[in-house]
Design a protein around this motif. Structure first.
Motif, short mmCIF file in Angstrom:
data_model
loop_
_atom_site.label_atom_id
_atom_site.label_comp_id
_atom_site.label_asym_id
_atom_site.label_seq_id
_atom_site.Cartn_x
_atom_site.Cartn_y
_atom_site.Cartn_z
N LEU A 15 -10.08 30.51 13.55
CA LEU A 15 -8.74 30.59 14.34
C LEU A 15 -7.82 30.74 13.31
CD1 LEU A 15 -9.11 27.38 16.51
CD2 LEU A 15 -9.57 29.80 17.21
N VAL A 16 -6.99 31.85 13.63
CA VAL A 16 -5.50 32.05 12.58
C VAL A 16 -4.32 31.97 13.62
CG1 VAL A 16 -7.05 33.34 11.11
CG2 VAL A 16 -6.14 34.54 12.87
N GLY A 17 -3.33 32.06 13.11
CA GLY A 17 -1.81 32.10 13.65
C GLY A 17 -0.83 32.04 12.82
N ARG A 18 0.36 31.70 13.37
CA ARG A 18 1.45 31.86 12.61
C ARG A 18 2.29 30.56 12.79
NH1 ARG A 18 4.82 35.12 14.88
NH2 ARG A 18 6.25 35.65 12.89
N ILE A 30 -1.27 31.25 9.00
CA ILE A 30 -2.05 30.01 8.92
C ILE A 30 -3.56 30.26 9.47
CG2 ILE A 30 -0.03 28.54 9.20
CD1 ILE A 30 -0.79 28.21 12.21
N ALA A 31 -4.14 29.29 8.64
CA ALA A 31 -5.77 29.32 9.23
C ALA A 31 -6.06 27.75 9.75
CB ALA A 31 -6.89 29.75 8.41
N ARG A 33 -8.58 24.61 10.11
CA ARG A 33 -9.76 24.42 9.43
C ARG A 33 -10.02 22.51 9.83
NH1 ARG A 33 -8.62 27.28 3.86
NH2 ARG A 33 -9.31 29.36 4.48
N ASP A 34 -11.05 22.54 10.61
CA ASP A 34 -11.25 20.80 10.99
C ASP A 34 -10.14 20.23 11.45
OD1 ASP A 34 -14.06 21.22 10.24
OD2 ASP A 34 -13.38 20.69 8.21
N GLY A 35 -9.20 20.89 12.53
CA GLY A 35 -8.00 20.25 12.92
C GLY A 35 -6.88 20.43 12.00
N ALA A 36 -6.96 20.90 10.85
CA ALA A 36 -5.58 20.88 9.79
C ALA A 36 -5.25 22.39 9.86
CB ALA A 36 -6.12 20.46 8.66
N VAL A 37 -4.04 22.52 9.36
CA VAL A 37 -3.40 24.03 9.47
C VAL A 37 -3.20 24.15 8.12
CG1 VAL A 37 -1.89 25.25 9.99
CG2 VAL A 37 -2.68 23.69 11.64
N PHE A 38 -3.80 25.46 7.52
CA PHE A 38 -3.44 25.78 6.00
C PHE A 38 -2.43 27.09 6.01
CE2 PHE A 38 -7.00 22.85 5.99
CZ PHE A 38 -6.96 22.51 4.84
N ALA A 59 -14.20 36.90 7.44
CA ALA A 59 -14.79 36.70 6.12
C ALA A 59 -13.54 36.39 5.13
CB ALA A 59 -15.56 37.60 5.72
N LEU A 60 -12.34 37.05 5.31
CA LEU A 60 -11.45 36.94 4.66
C LEU A 60 -10.77 35.50 4.81
CD1 LEU A 60 -8.67 39.62 3.89
CD2 LEU A 60 -8.02 37.32 3.92
N VAL A 61 -10.51 35.05 5.96
CA VAL A 61 -9.86 33.69 6.10
C VAL A 61 -10.75 32.74 5.75
CG1 VAL A 61 -9.44 32.40 8.06
CG2 VAL A 61 -8.69 34.50 8.21
N ARG A 62 -12.52 32.84 5.82
CA ARG A 62 -13.10 31.84 5.30
C ARG A 62 -13.11 31.60 4.03
NH1 ARG A 62 -16.69 34.20 9.19
NH2 ARG A 62 -17.61 35.52 7.50
N ASP A 63 -12.81 32.57 3.12
CA ASP A 63 -12.79 32.51 1.45
C ASP A 63 -11.06 32.22 0.95
OD1 ASP A 63 -15.35 33.12 1.58
OD2 ASP A 63 -15.14 35.21 1.10
N ALA A 64 -10.23 32.28 2.01
CA ALA A 64 -8.71 32.22 1.45
C ALA A 64 -8.52 30.79 1.14
CB ALA A 64 -8.04 32.56 2.80
N ASP A 65 -7.89 30.60 -0.04
CA ASP A 65 -7.08 29.42 -0.38
C ASP A 65 -5.79 29.11 0.38
OD1 ASP A 65 -9.14 28.69 -2.24
OD2 ASP A 65 -8.21 29.74 -3.67
N GLY A 66 -5.35 28.05 0.54
CA GLY A 66 -4.19 27.58 1.23
C GLY A 66 -3.70 26.07 1.08
N ASP A 67 -2.30 26.00 1.30
CA ASP A 67 -1.72 24.60 1.10
C ASP A 67 -1.73 24.19 2.48
OD1 ASP A 67 -1.08 25.07 -1.66
OD2 ASP A 67 0.80 26.04 -1.11
N MET A 68 -2.38 22.86 2.78
CA MET A 68 -2.28 22.23 4.01
C MET A 68 -0.95 22.10 4.59
SD MET A 68 -4.39 19.01 5.61
CE MET A 68 -3.34 17.76 4.85
N LEU A 69 -0.40 22.34 5.67
CA LEU A 69 1.02 22.07 6.17
C LEU A 69 0.86 20.93 7.01
CD1 LEU A 69 2.01 25.88 7.28
CD2 LEU A 69 2.37 24.71 5.20
N GLY A 70 -0.26 20.56 7.53
CA GLY A 70 -0.19 19.30 8.63
C GLY A 70 -1.56 19.66 9.48
#
Length: 383
Positions: A15-18, A30-31, A33-38, A59-70
């Motif tokens: 799942l991806v969004g903005r 944003i992506a 992951r387990d109920g959290a948004v990065f 695949a790009l989303v699965r490998d992407a790093d990111g800061d958790m927003l909440g």
């Protein structure tokens, strides 16, 4: 009535969004992951348009790093409050297109709107007349097929020719512009009705997310808010009926195609609709993609190809089986919205899109367009 804070997350989905980030004064990719948004925004992939242009976005989303927003719930609360860190519609630079009259059975209601000239008081009598002539002939009808042409000829002979009949079962699909890029609203936002309308309804639909080459990269839910009286007066008023402030809701997230989710999952998706009014009124409906008269990939091909290009990709509403006939106030006049209605469109494949109905003139005005996005991303060093 309070909008439910819960956003259903399909298990195993990519799942991806903005999200709107007040600290950046702009949106981020944003992506979930387990109920959290990065926040996965990086130079080169700072927009949903750029992500969907990748050969394998999942695949790009699965490998992407990111800061958790909440958490998803925290962003949903912000969306409902229309302030702070909050969910946005998941699309950005894509054109927002829509297909109409893609379900032969719901085509009847378009014919009725036209014959009633936008007057709900006349609709019930016309519905009975048309139903007696058509019967069950439209069930499982494939648009453009030999059988469809036979049915069309019979309806024309019965004096029931309509422009909706032409696009409903003829060879050419109706494809129109639903909204401008960047103008869609997301989960929790208010959806807008033009104040001139007194007969209108939600339209629960699957929305495809396509790249610039017309390849389907994902799908989500949409509410193609419809003004039945405006379009019923004249099909030439389609723009006024469909494209108004906050009239295109999309979300909550785009589910990307991956090993566990493909176009066949779109073809058999089931959508449930509920409308809950402040007056205690409740409407339930559904739309089954298995009953669509045109294959989703055919609709994509009729939208994008040598005849028409979309360099930033496009979102494509696929139409709906749902056409409300249940009376709300006046017997025989069917359903129409009231300000404050809470509309929920739910599917186990995509989650739930929840919005509250208001007048377009009362919804937050659309001010953050493509130019504002480019300036914001440049200031953040993302482009």
């Amino acid at each position: 009535m309070e909008t439910d804070f819960t956003i259903d997350l399909p298990p195993g989905a990519t799942l991806v969004g903005r999200a709107w980030r007040p600290d950046c004064d702009g949106p981020s990719l944003i992506a979930v992951r387990d109920g959290a948004v990065f926040d996965i925004s990086v130079p080169g992939t700072a927009t949903m348009r750029d992500l969907l242009e990748a050969e394998d976005p999942a695949a790009l989303v699965r490998d992407a790093d990111g800061d958790m927003l909440g958490s998803v719930e925290e962003l949903a609360a912000g969306a409902k409050a229309e302030t702070g860190l909050r969910l946005l519609a998941p699309n950005d630079l894509q054109a927002v297109k829509a297909c109409g009259v893609t379900f032969a059975r719901s085509m009847v209601e378009r014919v009725i709107e036209e014959r009633a000239a936008g007057d709900p008081a006349r609709a019930e009598a016309i519905r009975k007349e048309v139903g007696a002539l058509i019967g069950d002939s439209l069930r499982n009808l494939v648009a453009g097929s030999d059988k469809a042409m036979q049915v069309k000829s019979a309806l024309v002979e019965a004096g029931l020719w309509s422009q909706y009949l032409e696009v409903g079962i003829g060879p050419d699909a109706e494809v129109f512009s639903k909204a401008q890029p960047m103008s869609s609203v997301g989960w929790g936002a208010r959806v807008g009705l033009h104040p001139v309308s007194a007969w209108n309804n939600p339209e629960p639909e699957v929305v495809l997310a396509c790249d610039s080459r017309g390849r389907v990269k994902g799908a989500t839910l949409g509410n193609d808010v419809n003004l039945r009286d405006v379009e019923g007066r004249s099909a030439l008023l389609l723009g006024k009926a469909k494209d108004n402030n906050a009239s295109a809701a999309i979300g909550p997230f785009i589910r990307l195609l991956d090993a566990g989710f493909g176009i066949d999952d779109v073809r058999d998706a089931e959508l449930q609709l509920t409308v809950e009014g402040k007056d205690g009124y409740r409407l339930e409906g559904h739309s089954s993609m298995s009953e669509i008269s045109r294959d989703p990939l055919d609709l994509v091909a009729q939208t994008c190809g040598p005849h028409h290009q979309y360099p930033d990709g496009f979102m494509l509403y696929l139409g709906t089986l749902f056409a409300p006939t249940q009376d709300r106030d006046v017997p025989g006049e069917g359903f129409t919205h009231k300000v404050g209605d809470v509309v929920t469109i739910r599917s186990e494949k995509f989650g739930a899109l929840v919005n509250t109905v208001d007048l377009s003139t009362n919804c937050p005005p659309w001010t953050f367009g493509t130019g504002a996005l480019m300036r914001n991303l440049a200031g953040r060093g993302l482009i």
